[in-house]
Design a protein around this motif. Sequence first.
Motif, mmCIF file in Angstrom:
data_model
loop_
_atom_site.group_PDB
_atom_site.id
_atom_site.type_symbol
_atom_site.label_atom_id
_atom_site.label_comp_id
_atom_site.label_asym_id
_atom_site.label_seq_id
_atom_site.Cartn_x
_atom_site.Cartn_y
_atom_site.Cartn_z
ATOM 1 N N UNK A 251 42.070 35.321 55.856
ATOM 2 C CA UNK A 251 42.497 35.854 54.559
ATOM 3 C C UNK A 251 41.323 35.827 53.603
ATOM 4 N N UNK A 252 41.181 36.896 52.831
ATOM 5 C CA UNK A 252 40.000 37.031 51.967
ATOM 6 C C UNK A 252 40.349 36.965 50.488
ATOM 7 N N UNK A 253 39.696 36.069 49.800
ATOM 8 C CA UNK A 253 39.788 36.027 48.344
ATOM 9 C C UNK A 253 38.603 36.838 47.828
ATOM 10 N N UNK A 254 38.892 37.992 47.248
ATOM 11 C CA UNK A 254 37.819 38.883 46.815
ATOM 12 C C UNK A 254 37.646 38.774 45.314
ATOM 13 N N UNK A 255 36.505 38.209 44.909
ATOM 14 C CA UNK A 255 36.208 38.104 43.484
ATOM 15 C C UNK A 255 35.386 39.306 43.052
ATOM 16 N N UNK A 256 35.728 39.827 41.910
ATOM 17 C CA UNK A 256 34.957 40.928 41.364
ATOM 18 C C UNK A 256 34.636 40.664 39.911
ATOM 19 N N UNK A 257 33.584 41.323 39.407
ATOM 20 C CA UNK A 257 33.195 41.145 38.018
ATOM 21 C C UNK A 257 32.878 42.530 37.460
ATOM 22 N N UNK A 258 33.411 42.835 36.270
ATOM 23 C CA UNK A 258 33.254 44.184 35.713
ATOM 24 C C UNK A 258 32.443 44.154 34.419
ATOM 25 N N UNK A 259 31.495 43.253 34.333
ATOM 26 C CA UNK A 259 30.636 43.056 33.160
ATOM 27 C C UNK A 259 31.326 42.285 32.045
ATOM 28 N N UNK A 260 32.606 42.031 32.215
ATOM 29 C CA UNK A 260 33.345 41.325 31.171
ATOM 30 C C UNK A 260 34.080 40.109 31.735
ATOM 31 N N UNK A 261 34.840 40.379 32.817
ATOM 32 C CA UNK A 261 35.738 39.342 33.311
ATOM 33 C C UNK A 261 35.705 39.206 34.814
ATOM 34 N N UNK A 262 36.009 38.001 35.252
ATOM 35 C CA UNK A 262 36.114 37.718 36.676
ATOM 36 C C UNK A 262 37.526 38.077 37.126
ATOM 37 N N UNK A 263 37.618 38.784 38.258
ATOM 38 C CA UNK A 263 38.924 39.243 38.726
ATOM 39 C C UNK A 263 39.074 38.970 40.214
ATOM 40 N N UNK A 264 40.310 39.075 40.688
ATOM 41 C CA UNK A 264 40.503 39.040 42.136
ATOM 42 C C UNK A 264 41.313 40.248 42.573
ATOM 43 N N UNK A 265 41.036 40.689 43.795
ATOM 44 C CA UNK A 265 41.685 41.872 44.354
ATOM 45 C C UNK A 265 42.873 41.439 45.202
#
Lengths: 245, 245
Positions: free
Chosen positions: B31-45
């Motif tokens: 299982x994958x915890x995918x973290x993303x960042x959009x220049x403002x906030x940390x997110x997960x998919x």
Amino acid sequence: MKITNNLEEAEDLKMQLNYYDKEDQVLLAVDCIIFGFDKENLKILLIKRNFEPEKGKWSLIGGFLKKTENLDQAAVRVLHTLTGLSDIYMEQLYTHSKIDRDPGQRTISVSYYALIDVESHKFDGIQIDSARWFELNEAPDLIFDHNEMVQRAIARLRRRAMTKPIGFELLPEKFTMRQLQNLYESILDKKLDKRNFINKINSLDVLIKLDEKDMSVSRKGAYLYVFDKEKYKKKVEEDGFIFKI
Amino acid sequence: MKITNNLEEAEDLKMQLNYYDKEDQVLLAVDCIIFGFDKENLKILLIKRNFEPEKGKWSLIGGFLKKTENLDQAAVRVLHTLTGLSDIYMEQLYTHSKIDRDPGQRTISVSYYALIDVESHKFDGIQIDSARWFELNEAPDLIFDHNEMVQRAIARLRRRAMTKPIGFELLPEKFTMRQLQNLYESILDKKLDKRNFINKINSLDVLIKLDEKDMSVSRKGAYLYVFDKEKYKKKVEEDGFIFKI
DNA sequence: TTTACTAGTGTGGATGATACACTTTAAAAT
DNA sequence: ATTTTAAAGTGTATCATCCACACTAGTAAA
């Protein structure tokens, strides 16, 4: 299997079959890196395998996960069955999955490390004749990917020891400052300054100094200490205290 | 099975059968915890499951380990199949084995976390309609033990980000100091002092300041930087340098 | 020309890390 | 009784790092 009564459900089952494929079942092993400390040196416990494959070679202790237990339980069981030890600090490390790691059959192995005080557990009786303690740098080559497991365990132990009071798991309940320092020197594999070490430990304020002395090593004798687990817990909860060496 | 021709060998086989027992085979999931960042906030998919069990609920992306691959490869495959992403930073986290964690069948799951820059990968095309980015504190309840996996991933990301330059995996190649600081503030979930942050980063001496400016946010414009991976590697190898925020 | 908005910059005080050497104690030897 | 021996125990000064803190610079838009 139940009968599908509409298209959506059929699709569900197709997906499910896709995902839950018996073909891809594997054996899950647990291997334990057992660290011990004998007041002088950090050691690991190894056994000589008495079954194929790789019979006669040195290896970590291990066993297979059963359907009726989780991995933590399997690790505890393996440790207990092979060494008689129980109530031991254990922590999951890493899961090793190279395709040919076990030539006998596709096996994935989850490594755990355990910390014990060698002296206090001498009489629990190791259940395997061929079990032996080795100094970290005198350990023989191990089977499969067990060398890698040991390296990971050492790295983890080092990191943990810097920020968590796990060192006390390796010491008898009562210990001297010198023993504590020996332990950290073994774990970190470097000499520490005596005064700085004691100052640091005292500033953490989680040890209780007893009136009792250990007279076995020096003429003067060294005061014994115990780790005050309750005080430590309270500090962590109340102030977010971090045990930092 | 070969014919036993002496007692010792028979014993071997008995041990071996004991240890290599088909009965105890299990399915291993990733299982994958995918973290993303959009220049403002940390997110997960997260995705909405379109199959039973727990169809319609939010979940991490996952899949089963195949006999022909190791876990790292499985994680890469799962990530690629479901999101189209490749060449992404991934790291194994922890293996979850509670007996009833998946009500459908005994399944053990190895969690991985991945770090990606949301903007740069927008057009790789998420292959699943129901995939969505969530702010960390606005994420819905997840199936099985996925919530626990996410919590572990956040804790690990925090620790790693303090001592390894993994933050750059979440940023576009060129980024401003403000973006870098936003990233660390998101990861650590606390405000940092701008001057101290910049001084700290500069003292590490692993960024290259470009002549180029990002004019999109302010009138003045902010200089863009790139992470000098080679310089970082050299410093680590030659001086045992540690990237420490 | 003014306004508005974010970028960019330096210092001093507090805290923690490190280097370093002599005295104390009690048993054992004389 | 006195001396010897071996490890235990103790404090300070310097240096490095952490942290708090407020104003000027630069450009586009009004």
